[in-house]
Design an enzyme around this catalytic site. Structure first.
Site, PDB file in Angstrom:
ATOM      1  N   GLY A  27       0.836  -1.208   0.000  1.00 28.09           N
ATOM      2  CA  GLY A  27       0.000   0.000   0.000  1.00 28.09           C
ATOM      3  C   GLY A  27       0.869   1.255   0.000  1.00 28.09           C
ATOM      4  N   ASN A  28       2.007   1.169   0.695  1.00 29.33           N
ATOM      5  CA  ASN A  28       2.921   2.317   0.748  1.00 29.33           C
ATOM      6  C   ASN A  28       3.618   2.557  -0.585  1.00 29.33           C
ATOM      7  OD1 ASN A  28       2.481   3.014   3.458  1.00 29.33           O
ATOM      8  ND2 ASN A  28       3.749   1.297   4.102  1.00 29.33           N
ATOM      9  N   LYS A 145      -0.651  -2.903  14.066  1.00 26.83           N
ATOM     10  CA  LYS A 145      -0.599  -2.582  12.632  1.00 26.83           C
ATOM     11  C   LYS A 145      -0.704  -1.081  12.398  1.00 26.83           C
ATOM     12  CE  LYS A 145      -1.039  -3.324   8.191  1.00 26.83           C
ATOM     13  NZ  LYS A 145       0.110  -3.768   7.422  1.00 26.83           N
ATOM     14  N   LYS A 224      -1.166  -7.744   5.031  1.00 29.03           N
ATOM     15  CA  LYS A 224      -1.399  -8.298   3.694  1.00 29.03           C
ATOM     16  C   LYS A 224      -0.298  -9.286   3.279  1.00 29.03           C
ATOM     17  CE  LYS A 224       1.516  -6.055   0.623  1.00 29.03           C
ATOM     18  NZ  LYS A 224       2.446  -5.605   1.629  1.00 29.03           N
ATOM     19  N   LYS A 286       6.927  -9.505   6.164  1.00 33.22           N
ATOM     20  CA  LYS A 286       7.330  -9.915   4.802  1.00 33.22           C
ATOM     21  C   LYS A 286       8.244 -11.139   4.887  1.00 33.22           C
ATOM     22  CE  LYS A 286       7.143  -5.197   3.084  1.00 33.22           C
ATOM     23  NZ  LYS A 286       5.719  -5.227   2.833  1.00 33.22           N
TER      24      LYS A 286
HETATM   25  P1  ADP Z   1       4.417  -2.112   2.369  1.00 34.64           P
HETATM   26  O1  ADP Z   1       3.387  -1.064   2.195  1.00 34.64           O
HETATM   27  O2  ADP Z   1       5.077  -2.452   1.076  1.00 34.64           O
HETATM   28  O3  ADP Z   1       3.947  -3.331   3.130  1.00 34.64           O
HETATM   29  P2  ADP Z   1       6.028  -1.478   4.735  1.00 34.64           P
HETATM   30  O4  ADP Z   1       6.233  -0.064   5.164  1.00 34.64           O
HETATM   31  O5  ADP Z   1       5.099  -2.320   5.535  1.00 34.64           O
HETATM   32  O6  ADP Z   1       5.586  -1.397   3.197  1.00 34.64           O
HETATM   33  O7  ADP Z   1       7.421  -2.244   4.657  1.00 34.64           O
HETATM   34  C1  ADP Z   1       8.475  -1.722   3.856  1.00 34.64           C
HETATM   35  C2  ADP Z   1       9.389  -0.868   4.721  1.00 34.64           C
HETATM   36  O8  ADP Z   1      10.119  -1.711   5.617  1.00 34.64           O
HETATM   37  C3  ADP Z   1      10.465  -0.130   3.977  1.00 34.64           C
HETATM   38  O9  ADP Z   1       9.999   1.103   3.461  1.00 34.64           O
HETATM   39  C4  ADP Z   1      11.538   0.084   5.064  1.00 34.64           C
HETATM   40  O10 ADP Z   1      11.418   1.391   5.598  1.00 34.64           O
HETATM   41  C5  ADP Z   1      11.158  -0.902   6.162  1.00 34.64           C
HETATM   42  N1  ADP Z   1      12.199  -1.773   6.654  1.00 34.64           N
HETATM   43  C6  ADP Z   1      12.332  -2.091   7.980  1.00 34.64           C
HETATM   44  N2  ADP Z   1      13.341  -2.931   8.166  1.00 34.64           N
HETATM   45  C7  ADP Z   1      13.887  -3.186   6.962  1.00 34.64           C
HETATM   46  C8  ADP Z   1      14.967  -4.005   6.545  1.00 34.64           C
HETATM   47  N3  ADP Z   1      15.659  -4.730   7.405  1.00 34.64           N
HETATM   48  N4  ADP Z   1      15.266  -4.034   5.230  1.00 34.64           N
HETATM   49  C9  ADP Z   1      14.545  -3.288   4.350  1.00 34.64           C
HETATM   50  N5  ADP Z   1      13.499  -2.488   4.691  1.00 34.64           N
HETATM   51  C10 ADP Z   1      13.154  -2.442   5.990  1.00 34.64           C
HETATM   52 MG    MG Z   2       3.343  -3.454   5.195  1.00 35.16          MG
END
Ligand code: ADP
Ligand code: MG
Length: 328
Positions: A27-28, A145, A224, A286
């Protein structure tokens, strides 16, 4: 035989040759840092992943899932700003985001397929999807969340709801129970086998509790990535791609000595996860999702940028998570 393997075997028997790729769009990634989240911005941002997905659909069967954190948070804000109409519960707002984001993805994909020519045309469908959760899930007692806009520290004391600190700033936080099963999995398998590109499980799915044969929605947002892994398992997907706003998974993310990983095995991933390298609510789920998918027999799992979906499938970029069992 465990359940995932049983479903996978029966799905494989029915399946024609093309592999299934399940792509989870963040979503981001649809609303970039610093953007307000206008319709124009989201349509523009979607072109990057969707043009790649259109090309991939030539060689693969496609399922698209998507996040809704910023979008569902914006809907919450919109209804808090307008007091003259009834407020709707969160589960209905999740359903709204499945409609709005499903529409944006589907119409963008339609245009991208058109641009590839008559041979590339495929039937598309966006599916309102329920995901069963457990009413006794401890997550209901401990909201985790992050949703909605990012606030500065000075602003949070004035907000009428709880917030947590994320890498991007402070955000509203809601309960995020674990997905147990995707209610429409049989319909999704059937659509995919009949050549449809299916957009489903938006925002992690509408969280429902099962009472016998009926379902009742609950106030929560399911992650998600975890729902997508569950769906990938239940439909027997071959490849699982989690597309977000960073190039891949890093150790010491955001620190001067951060190190992006090209491959990581499930055993290492679990260790780094328990050592706190991957925060809950962003990279943590993830990694967990990729591990769960591989452990249930999935072939390949990637975490990559929305810009690099095709390159990741070719093994050229992003982070590939590899099953420890497949390492000799
Ligand atoms: P999405 O909307 O794609 O689910 P999230 O914000 O939930 O995005 O997850 C992606 C974010 O995770 C990245 O923008 C980054 O800031 C963060 N992040 C935290 N830890 C890590 C890591 N170890 N490696 C890469 N990104 C990370
Ligand atoms: Mg996310």
């Amino acid at each position: 035989m465990y359940r995932g393997a049983a479903i996978r075997t029966s799905v494989m028997k029915k399946r024609s040759r093309k592999e299934i790729i399940l792509i989870a769009l963040g979503g981001n990634a649809l609303i970039k840092k610093g953007e307000k989240g206008t319709a124009e911005e989201q349509f523009r941002n979607l072109k990057t992943p969707i043009s790649q997905i259109a090309r991939l659909s030539k060689d693969y069967k496609i399922i698209i899932t998507h996040g809704n954190g910023p979008q569902v948070g914006n809907l919450l804000l919109q209804q808090e700003c307008c007091t003259s109409v009834p407020k709707l519960p969160l589960e209905i707002l999740v359903a709204q985001t499945q409609g709005q984001i499903g529409y944006m993805i589907e119409s963008t994909l339609d245009s991208e397929l058109m641009a590839l020519g008559a041979d590339a045309q495929k039937p598309l469908v966006s599916l309102i999807s329920y995901v069963v959760v457990d009413e006794k899930d401890p997550a209901f007692l401990k909201p985790s969340k992050p949703i909605g806009p990012v606030y500065r520290k000075e602003e949070i004391s004035t907000l009428p709801y709880p917030t947590i600190k994320t890498e991007k700033g402070y955000r509203r936080v809601v309960a995020s129970p674990r997905p147990i099963t995707i209610v429409e999995k049989k319909e999704i398998i059937s659509l995919v086998e009949n050549g449809f590109i299916v957009i489903c499980c938006g925002g992690g799915g509408i969280p429902v509790i099962r009472y016998g044969r009926t379902f009742s929605g609950v106030d929560a947002v399911i992650d998600k990535d975890l729902s997508s892994a569950k769906l990938a398992e239940e439909v027997g997907a071959d490849i699982f791609i989690i597309a977000t706003d960073v190039e891949g998974v890093a150790l010491r993310y955001g620190k001067p000595d951060q190190e992006f990983l090209r491959t990581i095995n499930t055993q290492e991933a679990m260790e780094y996860l328990s050592d706190g390298y991957f925060p809950p609510g962003s990279m943590g789920p993830k990694i967990e999702a990729a591990i769960a998918f591989l452990e249930k027999g999935g072939k390949r799992a990637f975490i990559t940028s929305i810009r690099s979906i095709e390159a990741a499938v070719k093994g050229l970029t992003g982070t590939e998570i590899i099953s420890s069992n497949s390492i000799q």
